[in-house]
Design an enzyme around this catalytic site. Structure first.
Site, PDB file in Angstrom:
ATOM      1  N   LYS A  78      45.041  38.411  87.350  1.00 23.49           N
ATOM      2  CA  LYS A  78      45.841  37.180  87.298  1.00 23.49           C
ATOM      3  C   LYS A  78      47.303  37.586  87.193  1.00 23.49           C
ATOM      4  CE  LYS A  78      45.902  32.877  84.529  1.00 23.49           C
ATOM      5  NZ  LYS A  78      45.214  32.200  83.409  1.00 23.49           N
ATOM      6  N   SER A 153      43.442  27.709  84.524  1.00 22.98           N
ATOM      7  CA  SER A 153      44.561  28.184  85.311  1.00 22.98           C
ATOM      8  C   SER A 153      44.277  29.463  86.100  1.00 22.98           C
ATOM      9  CB  SER A 153      45.764  28.443  84.399  1.00 22.98           C
ATOM     10  OG  SER A 153      45.440  29.431  83.417  1.00 22.98           O
ATOM     11  N   SER A 177      40.739  28.581  80.576  1.00 25.00           N
ATOM     12  CA  SER A 177      41.240  28.951  81.897  1.00 25.00           C
ATOM     13  C   SER A 177      40.465  30.018  82.659  1.00 25.00           C
ATOM     14  CB  SER A 177      42.694  29.386  81.806  1.00 25.00           C
ATOM     15  OG  SER A 177      43.507  28.253  81.844  1.00 25.00           O
TER      16      SER A 177
HETATM   17  N1  GLN Z   1      43.770  23.959  80.828  1.00 23.25           N
HETATM   18  C1  GLN Z   1      44.317  24.344  79.554  1.00 23.25           C
HETATM   19  C2  GLN Z   1      45.768  23.996  79.485  1.00 23.25           C
HETATM   20  O1  GLN Z   1      46.317  23.532  80.447  1.00 23.25           O
HETATM   21  C3  GLN Z   1      44.035  25.781  79.280  1.00 23.25           C
HETATM   22  C4  GLN Z   1      45.022  26.748  79.811  1.00 23.25           C
HETATM   23  C5  GLN Z   1      44.573  28.180  79.622  1.00 23.25           C
HETATM   24  O2  GLN Z   1      43.464  28.446  79.136  1.00 23.25           O
HETATM   25  N2  GLN Z   1      45.453  29.104  79.953  1.00 23.25           N
HETATM   26  O3  GLN Z   1      46.384  24.148  78.466  1.00 23.25           O
END
Ligand code: GLN
Length: 482
Positions: A78, A153, A177
């Site tokens: 990532k 994400s 994410s």
């Molecule tokens: N979807 C969650 C957020 O927007 C988690 C993000 C993540 O785990 N990096 O905060």
């Protein structure tokens, strides 16, 4: 034979047996990356360096030297994981041209085991988001159906793995994410215990919840990379020595089932409704666990209905503090329109950060204001403790907990990009795990199903071995018979 269509384990074995060279493995994946460009899984492809490294590995093997456990396997990261000499953008205009002068510890560990880093994957800007639509480099498309979101994400990582552009990939999981996009793309994703993998060189979103996670096409592959990374790191004060013991004696070649395993099944949180497809598949999954010998009991966890709100108060507070360093002075983008230092800060951030990131920074700044701190931030800390305690109680009664990974299947690209309610709720089953610092895995219910549904297993701190066993057992069960 298409060598991108086999497991990472098999790639490694074929490489060791000289049935395929590392250069061939890299080239085969590069070909897929070229063919599937429109999915937008990658921000940067590390072609020249990866081929160079593959050549060196081929020579090393020919010389008879001992090879690392990841030898020959292409791996992507990532793009919030620092790579020396390779730009690391965090999916943001702010870091569009940022080239780190050092490697994250996870990069060093992969390279020490002869893995080949082949690309940096797309993500929601600064890992903030649930759909990989907020990336400055454009949205990633879901290979299961190109009209759907990939989830986020770490959407670039799960798409790369699903579409055979990469056998293994790293993501980060602060609130879901890794698991949520893994569920949406029908691949395996694991979020280890807080402190199990070094965060050194991983750009912080919410540092008390962030963990590096692994994405693979099956549980065995995923556990291979996970085990390599679960090491104490003196450069990360939150990393634990204990991590090294957890998977040491696990035999991933055994056939596991659920005999004697106590499984606490959590179907709903508060009065939140599951999608019909998710509810149906989850029922079938529970039946399968039972048929494999699991001692299944339905549970409820009252504190979890507060988990998303608690998560958003605490994570945004941390985001507002962690992202303060991107001010146009020290890193990345600098506005040309300024006369005073204050204007330099303001215009650089205004021009280079996206809408969702700004929303979180504002929210986080608000909850940390002197007059609000007691009412929001400190209360959320107490709720976090209640959530952690309730998990702890459940995990003293059950070996693992089982939930759907997400309450819905992925929506269509562009339809809910700005609907914070829908986006935030997709993490309802995952955020609590990060608040409690425990570990969880998402395994596809049926890898071939057109509507992807993931099943989440949750275990206590440093019990990743239980997750891998549950995942292997679940994967081995025959869904079609039900
Ligand atoms: N979807 C969650 C957020 O927007 C988690 C993000 C993540 O785990 N990096 O905060």
């Amino acid at each position: 034979m298409d060598i991108t269509n086999i497991s990472a384990y098999e790639m490694h074995e074929k490489f060791l047996n000289e049935e395929v060279t590392a250069v061939e493995l890299v080239n085969a994946h590069l070909e897929n990356m070229e063919k599937l460009k429109e999915l937008n899984a990658f921000i940067t492809i590390n072609k020249e360096e990866a081929l160079e490294r593959a050549k060196i590995l081929d020579e090393k093997l020919a010389s008879g030297a001992e090879m690392g456990v990841l030898a020959g396997i292409p791996i992507s990261l990532k793009d919030n994981i620092s790579t020396k000499g390779i730009r690391t953008t965090c999916g943001s205009k702010m870091l569009e041209n940022y080239i780190p002068p050092f490697n994250a510890t996870v990069v060093e560990l992969i390279e020490a085991e002869d893995g080949i880093i082949l690309g940096k994957t797309n993500l929601d800007e600064f890992a903030i988001g649930s759909s990989t639509e907020s990336s400055y480099f454009g949205a990633t498309k879901n290979p299961v159906d190109n009209n759907l979101i990939a989830g986020g994400s770490s959407g670039g990582s799960t798409v790369a793995v699903k579409s055979r552009q990469m056998p293994l990939s790293l993501g980060t999981d602060t609130g879901g994410s890794v698991r949520q996009p893994a569920s949406y793309c029908n691949v395996v994703g694991i979020k280890p215990t807080y402190g199990a993998i070094s965060r050194f060189g991983v750009v912080s979103m919410a540092n008390t919840m962030d963990q590096v996670g692994v994405v693979g096409r099956n549980v065995r592959d995923t556990s291979l990379l996970l085990k390599t990374l679960m090491k104490k790191d003196t450069r990360d004060g939150t990393s634990y020595k204990k991590s090294e013991e957890v998977l040491k004696n696990l035999d991933v070649n055994k056939n596991y089932d659920f005999k004697g395993i106590k499984v606490g099944v959590l179907k709903t949180i508060g009065d939140y409704k599951l999608d019909e497809i998710v509810a149906r598949d989850f029922e079938k999954a529970v039946e399968m666990v039972k048929s494999l010998g699991g001692q299944v009991e339905e549970i409820s966890m009252d504190s979890l209905k507060y988990a998303p709100a608690c998560y958003h108060v605490l994570s945004t507070a941390e985001v507002s503090s962690n992202l303060a360093r991107f001010d146009g002075l020290r890193y990345g983008y600098r506005s040309e329109k300024y006369e005073t230092t204050e204007e330099l800060f303001r215009n650089s951030r205004q021009e280079a950060l996206g809408k969702e990131v700004k929303r979180r920074i504002l929210f986080g700044t608000y909850v940390l204001l002197n007059e609000n701190k007691k009412e929001y931030y400190e209360k959320a800390l107490k709720v976090r403790r209640l959530i952690a305690d309730e998990y702890s109680e459940m995990l003293s009664k059950y070996d693992v907990l089982m939930t759907p990974t997400t309450p819905t299947i992925p929506f269509e690209l562009g339809t809910n990009s700005d609907n914070t309610e829908i986006q935030y709720n997709s993490d309802i089953f995952t955020v609590g795990v990060n608040l409690a610092g425990i570990c969880a895995i998402s395994v596809p219910f049926d890898k071939e199903e057109a509507a992807p549904v993931g099943i989440q297993f949750i275990a206590n701190k440093f019990e990743e071995d239980k997750l891998i066993k549950a995942g292997l057992a679940f994967e081995g069960g025959n869904v079609d018979e039900l």
